[in-house]
Structure formats: structure tokens, C-alpha cells
Design an enzyme around this catalytic site. Structure first.
Site, PDB file in Angstrom:
ATOM      1  N   TYR A 160     -16.206 -14.733  19.093  1.00 17.77           N
ATOM      2  CA  TYR A 160     -17.441 -16.001  18.870  1.00 17.77           C
ATOM      3  C   TYR A 160     -18.213 -15.795  19.940  1.00 17.77           C
ATOM      4  CZ  TYR A 160     -19.450 -20.233  17.774  1.00 17.77           C
ATOM      5  OH  TYR A 160     -20.524 -21.524  17.645  1.00 17.77           O
TER       6      TYR A 160
HETATM    7  N1  LIG Z   1     -20.171 -27.663  15.765  1.00 19.86           N
HETATM    8  C1  LIG Z   1     -20.312 -27.229  17.012  1.00 19.86           C
HETATM    9  O1  LIG Z   1     -19.919 -27.584  18.040  1.00 19.86           O
HETATM   10  C2  LIG Z   1     -21.383 -25.876  17.267  1.00 19.86           C
HETATM   11  C3  LIG Z   1     -21.544 -25.669  18.663  1.00 19.86           C
HETATM   12  C4  LIG Z   1     -22.105 -24.417  18.967  1.00 19.86           C
HETATM   13  C5  LIG Z   1     -22.712 -23.560  17.948  1.00 19.86           C
HETATM   14  N2  LIG Z   1     -22.611 -24.162  16.682  1.00 19.86           N
HETATM   15  C6  LIG Z   1     -23.193 -23.155  15.716  1.00 19.86           C
HETATM   16  O2  LIG Z   1     -23.983 -24.105  14.930  1.00 19.86           O
HETATM   17  C7  LIG Z   1     -24.329 -23.502  13.572  1.00 19.86           C
HETATM   18  C8  LIG Z   1     -23.765 -24.581  12.395  1.00 19.86           C
HETATM   19  O3  LIG Z   1     -22.433 -24.899  12.497  1.00 19.86           O
HETATM   20  P1  LIG Z   1     -21.829 -26.468  12.137  1.00 19.86           P
HETATM   21  O4  LIG Z   1     -21.305 -26.880  13.410  1.00 19.86           O
HETATM   22  O5  LIG Z   1     -23.071 -27.187  11.584  1.00 19.86           O
HETATM   23  O6  LIG Z   1     -20.891 -26.021  11.110  1.00 19.86           O
HETATM   24  P2  LIG Z   1     -20.537 -26.351   9.733  1.00 19.86           P
HETATM   25  O7  LIG Z   1     -20.650 -27.600   9.265  1.00 19.86           O
HETATM   26  O8  LIG Z   1     -19.223 -25.710   9.303  1.00 19.86           O
HETATM   27  O9  LIG Z   1     -21.762 -25.308   9.028  1.00 19.86           O
HETATM   28  C9  LIG Z   1     -21.667 -24.159   8.997  1.00 19.86           C
HETATM   29  C10 LIG Z   1     -22.759 -23.627   8.019  1.00 19.86           C
HETATM   30  O10 LIG Z   1     -22.638 -22.366   7.743  1.00 19.86           O
HETATM   31  C11 LIG Z   1     -22.832 -21.835   6.374  1.00 19.86           C
HETATM   32  N3  LIG Z   1     -22.170 -20.440   6.561  1.00 19.86           N
HETATM   33  C12 LIG Z   1     -20.939 -20.017   6.942  1.00 19.86           C
HETATM   34  N4  LIG Z   1     -20.585 -18.721   6.564  1.00 19.86           N
HETATM   35  C13 LIG Z   1     -21.800 -18.313   5.578  1.00 19.86           C
HETATM   36  C14 LIG Z   1     -22.145 -17.011   5.197  1.00 19.86           C
HETATM   37  N5  LIG Z   1     -21.485 -16.040   5.180  1.00 19.86           N
HETATM   38  N6  LIG Z   1     -23.553 -17.226   4.471  1.00 19.86           N
HETATM   39  C15 LIG Z   1     -24.223 -18.312   4.513  1.00 19.86           C
HETATM   40  N7  LIG Z   1     -23.822 -19.558   4.960  1.00 19.86           N
HETATM   41  C16 LIG Z   1     -22.800 -19.391   5.729  1.00 19.86           C
HETATM   42  C17 LIG Z   1     -21.962 -22.834   5.730  1.00 19.86           C
HETATM   43  O11 LIG Z   1     -21.988 -23.072   4.503  1.00 19.86           O
HETATM   44  P3  LIG Z   1     -21.214 -22.361   3.110  1.00 19.86           P
HETATM   45  O12 LIG Z   1     -19.773 -22.372   3.503  1.00 19.86           O
HETATM   46  O13 LIG Z   1     -21.579 -23.170   1.943  1.00 19.86           O
HETATM   47  O14 LIG Z   1     -21.743 -20.907   2.993  1.00 19.86           O
HETATM   48  C18 LIG Z   1     -22.048 -24.195   6.597  1.00 19.86           C
HETATM   49  O15 LIG Z   1     -23.491 -24.578   5.885  1.00 19.86           O
HETATM   50  C19 LIG Z   1     -23.210 -22.530  13.576  1.00 19.86           C
HETATM   51  O16 LIG Z   1     -23.883 -20.963  13.846  1.00 19.86           O
HETATM   52  C20 LIG Z   1     -22.113 -22.573  14.883  1.00 19.86           C
HETATM   53  O17 LIG Z   1     -21.825 -21.381  15.269  1.00 19.86           O
HETATM   54  C21 LIG Z   1     -21.779 -25.099  16.319  1.00 19.86           C
END
Ligand SMILES: NC(=O)c1ccc[n+]([C@@H]2O[C@H](COP(=O)([O-])OP(=O)(O)OC[C@H]3O[C@@H](n4cnc5c(N)ncnc54)[C@H](OP(=O)(O)O)[C@@H]3O)[C@@H](O)[C@H]2O)c1
Length: 257
Positions: A160
């Protein structure tokens, strides 16, 4: 809902729109006047969200698909052009993370999946979004979701950390390629945010949650909308001289690194 706002008249594609930061962004982009094209794998969630936005007077289209598939991404861009007449903005936000493990304990499969979703996903998006933006003659703005793990070894899993560093590399390379062609490309360096991904990483551990919270100057996690607000600004004309940046939305985590 569409006549005014920071993104009035724009068409925006948002990946990872079925939950968390992406779903918050879908609502906010639409409230700021954009027509939104929503992509993720979970069709039911996307359609429910598109319905909610339409019922509130916005314009939204759900295009279920997987960002690791170039064909799915191309289809989503084509749907934006066909339905709404072009593509002006993109929030490439879909991501995948696993629980923290030492590098030597991490399977090849986890490495492949993490790189595929986070890096190839952004690559596929840029490859197909940029031509649509060049064709329109209107330029555009792309925002990719990186992480504090894209800047530092945060203790997140090694794949990651590598993947989110690569997202910053792709962002800078694309910004350099298209800087004179009216397309801006930026990244968000996101800190701990309360989403499903975070819940999975925490696995119910209050101790781990405390560690995440303690790493922020503000001593709390972000709400998804707080991250989405930065994406709106970067996709709007308000940030017209901002490109190639890795913009922290991290509650001050990076200030004390
Ligand atoms: N939450 C944190 O603390 C945090 C911190 C730093 C960065 N981020 C980043 O923020 C972004 C959003 O994450 P989140 O925290 O909002 O988590 P989340 O609620 O789990 O959302 C992740 C999203 O990515 C989609 N996804 C995953 N694999 C996919 C694929 N192969 N094709 C299309 N869509 C896909 C999921 O939808 P489906 O399962 O429906 O496909 C979901 O809509 C990510 O890039 C994550 O790495 C999050």
C-alpha cells in the site's frame, strides 16, 4: 442544483463512488453543480446514490465497473461523453488496502491486488480520461487519491505504501505531460478518515484506532466529506494555477513527520 456552484456546468467522473470518500464526493460534486458519473463495482450502491442525487435535482449516472479493467474505465468515460457531452473533471479515488503486516509476511497476491487497484486503476483512468479532455478542447482537472502512506512509511502495509507513492509519481508525470494542454493533475494526501476501508483496517481494535488518531495534530479522524471538499476545490477553476501537487488533507499528520 446544477445551475450554480463551484462546478456548475462541469461533468465529473468519480471512482470508488459506492462508499466513503467517493460517495461523499459524488454528493458534494453534484451539489456544486457538476453532472457526476459514478464508478465502482457495487452496482446496487451506485444506482441508489445516483437516484438520491437525481431526486435532489442533480444529474448523475451510475456506471458499474472495475478500475483494474481498462475496458470498464473506457466505457465509463464514453458514458460521460455520450450522456453529458464531455468530461471536465475526474476524481480517481478507488482504492484497496489490507490490514497491516510486515513485508515478509505479505503474500504476492496482496502485492498484486494492491498495485492493481491503486496504481493500474489510476493509470487506466488517466489513459482514458485525458483523451476525452483533449478532444473537448476545454481542458480539465484530475485529482488522484493518494495517502499519507504515499509520503511516508506510515506503518501501513508495504504494498500500500508503494502503491500510494506510485500514485504521486503518476500524478506528477501526468501534470508535466499536459500542463500546457489545459489539463491539471493533482493528488490528495489523505490522512485517517472514517470509512469502510478504515473500519476493515482497524478490525474493531480500539488500540489501533488510538494510534491513528494520535498521529493527527487535530486528534481525530476526518469525515469523508472533509476530503471531498479538497477534491471539489482542485476540480474547480478556483485552483486554476495549481497542478502537480500532493495536497495534504491529513489533520496535520504530515506537519509532525
Ligand atoms: N480511509 C482512510 O483513512 C484513507 C486514508 C488515506 C487514503 N485513503 C484512500 O481513499 C480512497 C477511498 O477510500 P475510502 O477510505 O473511502 O474507502 P471505502 O469506503 O472502502 O471506499 C473504497 C472505494 O473504492 C472502490 N473500489 C475498490 N476496488 C475497486 C475496483 N477494483 N474498481 C472500482 N472501484 C473499486 C469501492 O467500491 P466497490 O467495492 O463497490 O468496487 C469503494 O467505493 C482510497 O484510494 C484509499 O486508499 C483512505
Amino acid at each position: 442544483m446544477t445551475g450554480q456552484g463551484l462546478l456548475a456546468g462541469k461533468v465529473a467522473m468519480i471512482t470508488g463512488a459506492s462508499s466513503g470518500i467517493g460517495a461523499a464526493a459524488a454528493r458534494l460534486f453534484a451539489a456544486e453543480g457538476a453532472a457526476v458519473v459514478l464508478m465502482a463495482r457495487r452496482k446496487d450502491r451506485l444506482e441508489a446514490l445516483a437516484g438520491e442525487i437525481s431526486a435532489a435535482g442533480g444529474r448523475a449516472l451510475a456506471v458499474p465497473g472495475d478500475v483494474t479493467s481498462g475496458g470498464d474505465v473506457r466505457r465509463t468515460v464514453e458514458a460521460a461523453v455520450e450522456r453529458f457531452g464531455g468530461l471536465d473533471a475526474a476524481f480517481n479515488n478507488a482504492g484497496y488496502a489490507t490490514v497491516e503486516q510486515s513485508l515478509h509476511q505479505t503474500d504476492d497476491e496482496v502485492f498484486d491486488r494492491t498495485i492493481d487497484v491503486n496504481v493500474r486503476g489510476v493509470w487506466n483512468c488517466l489513459r482514458h480520461q485525458v483523451p476525452a479532455m483533449l478532444d473537448s478542447g476545454r481542458g480539465g482537472s484530475v485529482v488522484n487519491t493518494s495517502s499519507v502512506a504515499g509520503r511516508y512509511a506510515t506503518g501501513a502495509s508495504a504494498p500500500y505504501v508503494a502503491a500510494k507513492h506510485a500514485v504521486l509519481g503518476l500524478t506528477r508525470a501526468a501534470a508535466a505531460d499536459y500542463g500546457q494542454k489545459g489539463i491539471r493533475v493533482n493528488a490528495l494526501v489523505v490522512g485517517s478518515t472514517r470509512t469502510e476501508m478504515m473500519e476493515q483496517v482497524l478490525e474493531g481494535s480500539a488500540a489501533l484506532e488510538e494510534v491513528f488518531v494520535a498521529s493527527q495534530i487535530q486528534k481525530r479522524m476526518a469525515a469523508p466529506r472533509e476530503v471531498a471538499e479538497a477534491a471539489v476545490w482542485l476540480c474547480s477553476e478556483r485552483s486554476s494555477f495549481v497542478t502537480g501537487v500532493a495536497m495534504p488533507v491529513d489533520g496535520g499528520c504530515g506537519a509532525q513527520a
